[in-house]
Structures are given as structure tokens and as C-alpha cells.
Motif scaffolding. Structure first.
Motif, mmCIF file in Angstrom:
data_model
loop_
_atom_site.group_PDB
_atom_site.id
_atom_site.type_symbol
_atom_site.label_atom_id
_atom_site.label_comp_id
_atom_site.label_asym_id
_atom_site.label_seq_id
_atom_site.Cartn_x
_atom_site.Cartn_y
_atom_site.Cartn_z
ATOM 1 N N GLU A 127 3.217 -40.002 39.881
ATOM 2 C CA GLU A 127 2.504 -39.923 38.608
ATOM 3 C C GLU A 127 3.278 -39.125 37.576
ATOM 4 O OE1 GLU A 127 0.907 -36.706 41.379
ATOM 5 O OE2 GLU A 127 1.409 -38.849 41.505
ATOM 6 N N GLN A 128 4.201 -38.274 38.007
ATOM 7 C CA GLN A 128 5.011 -37.516 37.058
ATOM 8 C C GLN A 128 6.013 -38.395 36.315
ATOM 9 O OE1 GLN A 128 6.840 -34.171 39.005
ATOM 10 N NE2 GLN A 128 4.881 -33.231 39.593
ATOM 11 N N LEU A 129 6.184 -39.620 36.777
ATOM 12 C CA LEU A 129 7.141 -40.534 36.147
ATOM 13 C C LEU A 129 6.445 -41.537 35.221
ATOM 14 C CD1 LEU A 129 9.312 -41.273 39.325
ATOM 15 C CD2 LEU A 129 9.676 -39.525 37.577
ATOM 16 N N HIS A 130 5.285 -41.181 34.716
ATOM 17 C CA HIS A 130 4.518 -42.145 33.917
ATOM 18 C C HIS A 130 5.225 -42.522 32.614
ATOM 19 C CE1 HIS A 130 3.208 -38.233 32.335
ATOM 20 N NE2 HIS A 130 2.901 -38.854 31.209
ATOM 21 N N TRP A 131 5.939 -41.586 31.994
ATOM 22 C CA TRP A 131 6.642 -41.925 30.758
ATOM 23 C C TRP A 131 7.826 -42.844 31.046
ATOM 24 C CZ3 TRP A 131 4.372 -41.789 26.411
ATOM 25 C CH2 TRP A 131 3.431 -40.795 26.117
ATOM 26 N N GLN A 132 8.538 -42.575 32.127
ATOM 27 C CA GLN A 132 9.630 -43.482 32.505
ATOM 28 C C GLN A 132 9.094 -44.876 32.790
ATOM 29 O OE1 GLN A 132 9.173 -40.318 33.546
ATOM 30 N NE2 GLN A 132 11.035 -39.485 34.520
ATOM 31 N N ARG A 133 7.919 -44.914 33.425
ATOM 32 C CA ARG A 133 7.303 -46.214 33.712
ATOM 33 C C ARG A 133 7.007 -46.972 32.420
ATOM 34 N NH1 ARG A 133 4.275 -48.354 37.915
ATOM 35 N NH2 ARG A 133 4.384 -46.348 39.016
ATOM 36 N N ALA A 168 14.606 -41.323 40.948
ATOM 37 C CA ALA A 168 13.927 -40.197 40.301
ATOM 38 C C ALA A 168 12.847 -39.616 41.200
ATOM 39 C CB ALA A 168 13.326 -40.649 38.968
ATOM 40 N N LEU A 169 12.154 -40.472 41.942
ATOM 41 C CA LEU A 169 11.084 -39.990 42.809
ATOM 42 C C LEU A 169 11.641 -39.140 43.945
ATOM 43 C CD1 LEU A 169 8.026 -40.096 43.360
ATOM 44 C CD2 LEU A 169 8.452 -42.070 44.831
ATOM 45 N N LEU A 170 12.667 -39.629 44.627
ATOM 46 C CA LEU A 170 13.219 -38.879 45.750
ATOM 47 C C LEU A 170 13.919 -37.613 45.289
ATOM 48 C CD1 LEU A 170 13.414 -38.920 48.797
ATOM 49 C CD2 LEU A 170 15.594 -40.125 48.591
ATOM 50 N N ALA A 171 14.433 -37.612 44.059
ATOM 51 C CA ALA A 171 15.087 -36.409 43.537
ATOM 52 C C ALA A 171 14.118 -35.233 43.460
ATOM 53 C CB ALA A 171 15.675 -36.691 42.152
ATOM 54 N N GLN A 172 12.815 -35.516 43.390
ATOM 55 C CA GLN A 172 11.831 -34.437 43.352
ATOM 56 C C GLN A 172 11.899 -33.557 44.596
ATOM 57 O OE1 GLN A 172 8.061 -36.384 42.903
ATOM 58 N NE2 GLN A 172 8.391 -36.945 40.762
ATOM 59 N N ALA A 173 12.305 -34.154 45.721
ATOM 60 C CA ALA A 173 12.335 -33.408 46.988
ATOM 61 C C ALA A 173 13.559 -32.512 47.118
ATOM 62 C CB ALA A 173 12.284 -34.376 48.155
ATOM 63 N N GLN A 174 14.581 -32.746 46.286
ATOM 64 C CA GLN A 174 15.814 -31.940 46.314
ATOM 65 C C GLN A 174 16.401 -31.855 47.731
ATOM 66 O OE1 GLN A 174 14.685 -28.196 44.451
ATOM 67 N NE2 GLN A 174 14.935 -29.056 42.415
ATOM 68 N N LEU A 175 16.550 -32.995 48.354
ATOM 69 C CA LEU A 175 17.091 -33.039 49.708
ATOM 70 C C LEU A 175 18.600 -32.820 49.674
ATOM 71 C CD1 LEU A 175 15.134 -36.121 51.092
ATOM 72 C CD2 LEU A 175 14.589 -33.701 51.410
#
Length: 386
Positions: free
Chosen positions: A53-59, A85-92
Motif C-alpha cells: 500500500e505504500q506504493l500507491h503513488w507509483q501504482r 520496490a516492494l522487496l527493497a522495503q525489507a533491505q535484505l
């Protein structure tokens, strides 16, 4: 009862899905229950709490661009920009050993770091979602071809591809050309809290159908039309013609959107986590759970019925067959049976009623088969195999 030693991962293993795997509300609860069972057994170190949901503007920007380029605005959740962008949130860490079990075919984005080991546990391939569920109608053909190619590459690089239904496994092998040796089927378990179930008293079995206490056919799910609700109304009428009063007990659909029918009894939404006793009592009062969907991947509703000792009547569409292991769990009809055919089968199965009760008693004894604990045992064996 024997106690199985906990799994000891060779490297940290995380559960990955298109959302927060630790949140009960994500993806119809499946990642949550899988994670809880996996943590208990030591299959997982944890689950990633991603926030799409944090990517709503990109969507919005992406959808607008697709609309202008192709006339079709859908498909952001399948795009590389979304998955990266979604997986980058986890900073793996890209340079450290890591195991991921992904419940979303396009996460992580291919190619992923060489230090990672990735396996998939999916309910359907993206091709099936696009074609069988009709999701492709809003997605440009060029975008579909691109994302399917990425998905194929991910399966090729993955250590294992585990599917919740043979239907999905067949697609992985046939549509994507993946070696059958690394494709497996584990239907999974019922999305029910075992600790809460253990505290509930045994429920009385349903009475023989009568005018005062009609046969109860259960419907569980939000999508009334896709999951065969209209067929159930025809079935209730066919049973009535055979002298068996019947009602449809519908959990999930919005009552305001349901058709008026004397046999339909809408129950709205029942929160199975906060109102477990009511949810369980309702399902156990059904004579049969039902599922006559137009399209279906790996229905948890079937497994929830079986976990509670409720037999099923369904037809052979999509992944439904993998949730009915044998005749002891219910009846699987050829796709799109007539209401008369199903009504005749029910009439025969209820006579004598003592035989039906004995069938229910035998099914209730098999409850462990339909739990996530049992599914995690199977997953662990697959993920640890060469």
C-alpha cells in the motif's frame, strides 16, 4: 505420539509474499497460518512484513502510463518496478546467504543475488490467474508476455517450485517448461487457529433433514457468483423436488448483493479469528460444504470444512481436486454437473442417515491431515531434499 525434531535451516529462511506475511489479514490468511506453523517447527526464521500500500503513488503513475501506451491500465502488481520496490522495503543483504520461500510467483524479481536460495510455494501460476480468472483483460498483451517470461526465468532458477494443487503444478511443467523433478504438490492446511479449536467443546452433528430442520448446504467466500452460488439455488430446488428441504447457509457475501430466494440464508461475514466459536459451530452444522466455482486455485474453504469434519461436494475445476483427497472427504463431480445429478447423489448418500453419520465420524478422526502443521512437515521434507 512421536515427536519430530525441529528443522534446522542451513541458512536463515524467510517467508515472502505480496504483503505482510505476519499479518492475519494478508492474502486470505494463508501466509499467516503457514508462517505460524513454520515458526513452530523451525522451518522459518521469520516472515517479511512488506507494505504494498505504500506504493500507491507509483501504482497510479504506472497505471496512467500503461493506459496512455496501450489502452489497458492494469498489471502494476506484476511489474518489475513494483516487485523491486516492494522487496527493497525489507533491505535484505545481497551478499549474505539467505533462503526465501515465496508465496508470490514474481517475488523476488529475477535475477536475484547469487547468495540467495529461492523456492516458491504458489496456489496458481500467473498464466492461470490471467487466463482462468480473467485478470488479463485489463493488462496489455506486451506486458503479459514480459511478466510471464520473468516468471519462467524465476522458476528455472528456483531450487523448488511447490504448488498447492496439481492444477498449478501441471501449468508450471507444461506452460513454463520446468523440469517435473523439482515441481511438487502440497495442498496446505485449513486457515484456522488450532489453539482456539482445542478449547471448543465437541459439536452435535446435524439432524436428518426435515421441514423444521432442512438440509444445510454451506457456502464460504465473498464471491457468490464465481464460487457457484447460483448453482446452489438450483440444487436446493432440485432437492426440494425430491422431498428433501434444503437451505444455503452463505458466509461471506454481502447480503445486499445476493438474489432473493426462499432457500438462501445469508450470514454476512463471520470473523473466524475473533468469533471462532460461532464460525466453527456454523460450519459443523452443515451437512455438506460446497464449491462449484467457475475458476478456483486452492480453496482454503474446502480444507476448513474437512478440518472440522464436514464433507464436501464440489466439481472438478482448477485446483479443487487437490483439496478432496479421497471419497472419505466428499464427492468430486465432473466439471459443471447438473443440479439433478448432484441432488440424486445427496439423496442416496443420506440414506440411511446412520451411514451418513458414520461417514462424518470417520472424517472427523482425520482432522490432522488438514492442518498447516501437517503441510509444513511435507514442505520441510521437500525444501531439505537435494
Amino acid at each position: 505420539m512421536s515427536v519430530t525434531a525441529p528443522v534446522q535451516p542451513t541458512r536463515p529462511r524467510q517467508l515472502l509474499c505480496c504483503g505482510d506475511a505476519t499479518n492475519f489479514a494478508t492474502a486470505s490468511n494463508t501466509p499467516y497460518f503457514l508462517l505460524q506453523a513454520g515458526l513452530k517447527r523451525g522451518l522459518f526464521e521469520g516472515g517479511l512484513a512488506l507494505q504494498p500500500e505504500q506504493l500507491h503513488w507509483q501504482r497510479r503513475f504506472w497505471n496512467l502510463r500503461q493506459l496512455l501506451l496501450s489502452g489497458k491500465p492494469g498489471g502494476f502488481q506484476y511489474s518489475e518496478s513494483f516487485t523491486q520496490a516492494l522487496l527493497a522495503q525489507a533491505q535484505l543483504p545481497a551478499d549474505q546467504p539467505l533462503e526465501l520461500l515465496s508465496h508470490f510467483p514474481l517475488l523476488p524479481s529475477h535475477p536475484w543475488p547469487s547468495a540467495w536460495r529461492v523456492a516458491f510455494y504458489i496456489d496458481a501460476t500467473t498464466r492461470q490467474v490471467l487466463e482462468d480468472y480473467g485478470a488479463g483483460e485489463r493488462i496489455a498483451d506486451a506486458h503479459q508476455r514480459k511478466l510471464l517470461k520473468r516468471e519462467c526465468s524465476a522458476y528455472q532458477l528456483a531450487s523448488k517450485v511447490v504448488c498447492m494443487a496439481q492444477w498449478a503444478a501441471d501449468s508450471v511443467i507444461t506452460d513454463y517448461g520446468i523440469d517435473p523433478a523439482k515441481v511438487h504438490v502440497v495442498p496446505g492446511g485449513a486457515n484456522l487457529d488450532e489453539a482456539q479449536l482445542a478449547q471448543l467443546l465437541p459439536a452435535a452433528l446435524p439432524h436428518p433433514p426435515s421441514a423444521a430442520q432442512p438440509l444445510r448446504l454451506g457456502f464460504l467466500g465473498k464471491e457468490w457468483q464465481r464460487k457457484g452460488g447460483l448453482f446452489l439455488l438450483e440444487l436446493a430446488e432440485a432437492l426440494q423436488q425430491r422431498g428433501i428441504p434444503a437451505v444455503i447457509r452463505a458466509i461471506g457475501p454481502n447480503p445486499a448483493r445476493l438474489p432473493p430466494h426462499p432457500a438462501l440464508q445469508p450470514l454476512s461475514f463471520i470473523n473466524k479469528q475473533t468469533d471462532t466459536a460461532r464460525f466453527v459451530a456454523e460450519l459443523r452444522s452443515w451437512h455438506f460444504g460446497t464449491l462449484f466455482s467457475e475458476a478456483e486455485a486452492s480453496p482454503r474453504s474446502n480444507l476448513e470444512c474437512l478440518r472440522l469434519g464436514v464433507p464436501l461436494i464440489s466439481h472438478n475445476v482448477g485446483g479443487i481436486a487437490s483439496t478432496l483427497p479421497d471419497a472419505g472427504s466428499g464427492q468430486l463431480f465432473p466439471a459443471h454437473p447438473s443440479a439433478a445429478e448432484v441432488a440424486d447423489w445427496i439423496t442416496a448418500r443420506l440414506n440411511p442417515y446412520e451411514g451418513y453419520i458414520a461417514w462424518r465420524d470417520a472424517l472427523a478422526l482425520r482432522w490432522r491431515e488438514f492442518t498447516w502443521d501437517a503441510a509444513v512437515e511435507q514442505l520441510a521434507a521437500i525444501l531439505q531434499s537435494p
